[in-house]
Design a protein around this motif. Sequence first.
Motif, PDB file in Angstrom:
ATOM      1  N   VAL A   5       0.845  -1.195   0.000  1.00  0.00           N
ATOM      2  CA  VAL A   5       0.000   0.000   0.000  1.00  0.00           C
ATOM      3  C   VAL A   5       0.879   1.243   0.000  1.00  0.00           C
ATOM      4  O   VAL A   5       1.719   1.409   0.895  1.00  0.00           O
ATOM      5  CB  VAL A   5      -0.942   0.019   1.228  1.00  0.00           C
ATOM      6  CG1 VAL A   5      -1.863   1.232   1.177  1.00  0.00           C
ATOM      7  CG2 VAL A   5      -1.728  -1.274   1.335  1.00  0.00           C
ATOM      8  N   ASP A   6       0.681   2.096  -0.988  1.00  0.00           N
ATOM      9  CA  ASP A   6       1.296   3.422  -1.023  1.00  0.00           C
ATOM     10  C   ASP A   6       0.504   4.241  -0.007  1.00  0.00           C
ATOM     11  O   ASP A   6      -0.468   4.915  -0.343  1.00  0.00           O
ATOM     12  CB  ASP A   6       1.186   3.972  -2.442  1.00  0.00           C
ATOM     13  CG  ASP A   6       1.887   5.300  -2.638  1.00  0.00           C
ATOM     14  OD1 ASP A   6       2.575   5.764  -1.712  1.00  0.00           O
ATOM     15  OD2 ASP A   6       1.737   5.875  -3.732  1.00  0.00           O
ATOM     16  N   THR A  30       1.201  -4.821   3.513  1.00  0.00           N
ATOM     17  CA  THR A  30       2.277  -3.977   4.035  1.00  0.00           C
ATOM     18  C   THR A  30       2.057  -2.553   3.570  1.00  0.00           C
ATOM     19  O   THR A  30       1.985  -2.287   2.366  1.00  0.00           O
ATOM     20  CB  THR A  30       3.656  -4.477   3.568  1.00  0.00           C
ATOM     21  OG1 THR A  30       3.832  -5.821   4.008  1.00  0.00           O
ATOM     22  CG2 THR A  30       4.767  -3.606   4.126  1.00  0.00           C
ATOM     23  N   LEU A  31       1.933  -1.657   4.542  1.00  0.00           N
ATOM     24  CA  LEU A  31       1.821  -0.233   4.253  1.00  0.00           C
ATOM     25  C   LEU A  31       3.217   0.353   4.203  1.00  0.00           C
ATOM     26  O   LEU A  31       4.047   0.046   5.070  1.00  0.00           O
ATOM     27  CB  LEU A  31       1.006   0.478   5.328  1.00  0.00           C
ATOM     28  CG  LEU A  31      -0.501   0.238   5.308  1.00  0.00           C
ATOM     29  CD1 LEU A  31      -0.848  -1.111   5.902  1.00  0.00           C
ATOM     30  CD2 LEU A  31      -1.219   1.327   6.050  1.00  0.00           C
ATOM     31  N   VAL A  32       3.492   1.162   3.192  1.00  0.00           N
ATOM     32  CA  VAL A  32       4.782   1.838   3.063  1.00  0.00           C
ATOM     33  C   VAL A  32       4.497   3.329   3.133  1.00  0.00           C
ATOM     34  O   VAL A  32       3.713   3.853   2.338  1.00  0.00           O
ATOM     35  CB  VAL A  32       5.501   1.457   1.749  1.00  0.00           C
ATOM     36  CG1 VAL A  32       6.848   2.164   1.662  1.00  0.00           C
ATOM     37  CG2 VAL A  32       5.669  -0.054   1.646  1.00  0.00           C
ATOM     38  N   THR A  49       8.406   2.051   7.336  1.00  0.00           N
ATOM     39  CA  THR A  49       8.579   3.501   7.346  1.00  0.00           C
ATOM     40  C   THR A  49       9.865   3.836   6.588  1.00  0.00           C
ATOM     41  O   THR A  49      10.911   3.256   6.859  1.00  0.00           O
ATOM     42  CB  THR A  49       8.665   4.030   8.786  1.00  0.00           C
ATOM     43  OG1 THR A  49       7.541   3.543   9.521  1.00  0.00           O
ATOM     44  CG2 THR A  49       8.651   5.543   8.820  1.00  0.00           C
ATOM     45  N   VAL A  50       9.754   4.752   5.641  1.00  0.00           N
ATOM     46  CA  VAL A  50      10.894   5.174   4.829  1.00  0.00           C
ATOM     47  C   VAL A  50      11.167   6.646   5.090  1.00  0.00           C
ATOM     48  O   VAL A  50      10.291   7.370   5.582  1.00  0.00           O
ATOM     49  CB  VAL A  50      10.623   4.937   3.319  1.00  0.00           C
ATOM     50  CG1 VAL A  50      10.438   3.458   3.026  1.00  0.00           C
ATOM     51  CG2 VAL A  50       9.435   5.740   2.830  1.00  0.00           C
ATOM     52  N   VAL A  56      10.375   8.213  -2.481  1.00  0.00           N
ATOM     53  CA  VAL A  56      11.097   7.249  -1.648  1.00  0.00           C
ATOM     54  C   VAL A  56      10.216   6.041  -1.337  1.00  0.00           C
ATOM     55  O   VAL A  56      10.657   4.892  -1.469  1.00  0.00           O
ATOM     56  CB  VAL A  56      11.620   7.907  -0.348  1.00  0.00           C
ATOM     57  CG1 VAL A  56      12.279   6.876   0.564  1.00  0.00           C
ATOM     58  CG2 VAL A  56      12.597   9.029  -0.674  1.00  0.00           C
ATOM     59  N   ALA A  57       8.961   6.274  -0.971  1.00  0.00           N
ATOM     60  CA  ALA A  57       8.045   5.160  -0.692  1.00  0.00           C
ATOM     61  C   ALA A  57       7.781   4.355  -1.960  1.00  0.00           C
ATOM     62  O   ALA A  57       7.775   3.115  -1.928  1.00  0.00           O
ATOM     63  CB  ALA A  57       6.739   5.677  -0.094  1.00  0.00           C
TER      64      ALA A  57
END
Length: 150
Positions: A5-6, A30-32, A49-50, A56-57
């Motif tokens: 997930v974006d 997975t959430l990013v 987490t980025v 970046v995500a």
Amino acid sequence: MKIWVDADACPGVIKEMLFRAADRAEVEVTLVANHVMRIPPSRFINLVTVPSGFDVADDEIVKRLDVGDLVITADIPLASEVIDKGGFALNPRGELYTTQNIKSILNMRDFMDTMRASGVQTGGPAAIGQSEKQAFGNQLDRFITKHHKR
């Protein structure tokens, strides 16, 4: 099959639908995101987490994506990269991006960017309504039924 997930731009109501689907279908979601967000306790739901920064995500999702994975995003260039890598992309309004439609959608997006850059006011997307939530849920259920093997 995993669902990515974006998450920074994903509406809360769509995340909630994904959380329920993760537990119901026992599929990893997975959430990013570039900031910490609350997720329910579940062995099927993760958060990556980025650092903050342009794309970046998106880059992290593409890096981790496997062939056959599903990405939830409204970001059309990201959807195009996902499809090029052998994944699937679904936007939060229920539109499944495919090899057949992604190039024309990307061309329209680029055209609208050009219009905005020249000063034309195009407005933003409307809030997600009941029909979009239903379309998303239907597409998600069909995708999981077709592609997820427990």
